[in-house]
Write a protein that holds these residues in place. Sequence first.
Motif: not given
Length: 69
Positions: A48-56
């Motif tokens: 998705l091109g986002i950080t793991l924290n953003q996904l969480r």
Amino acid sequence: AADTVNPASQANAGEQSSPTGLHDMEHRLIRETLEANAFNQSRTARKLGITLNQLRYRIKRYGIEIRKS
């Protein structure tokens, strides 16, 4: 002056429901990408091109249920 219409508000009048549509689209994209990656969050975030924290954050925000393989 009471009859004056703000062109910016007139242009955005039809967009009032778009945030909900955008959120629905984002929710669906995250859920489908999670499913396609066997609920591997690191891989999903990368795709998705986002950080793991953003996904969480988004998983929590949208109440997406994470299935364990």
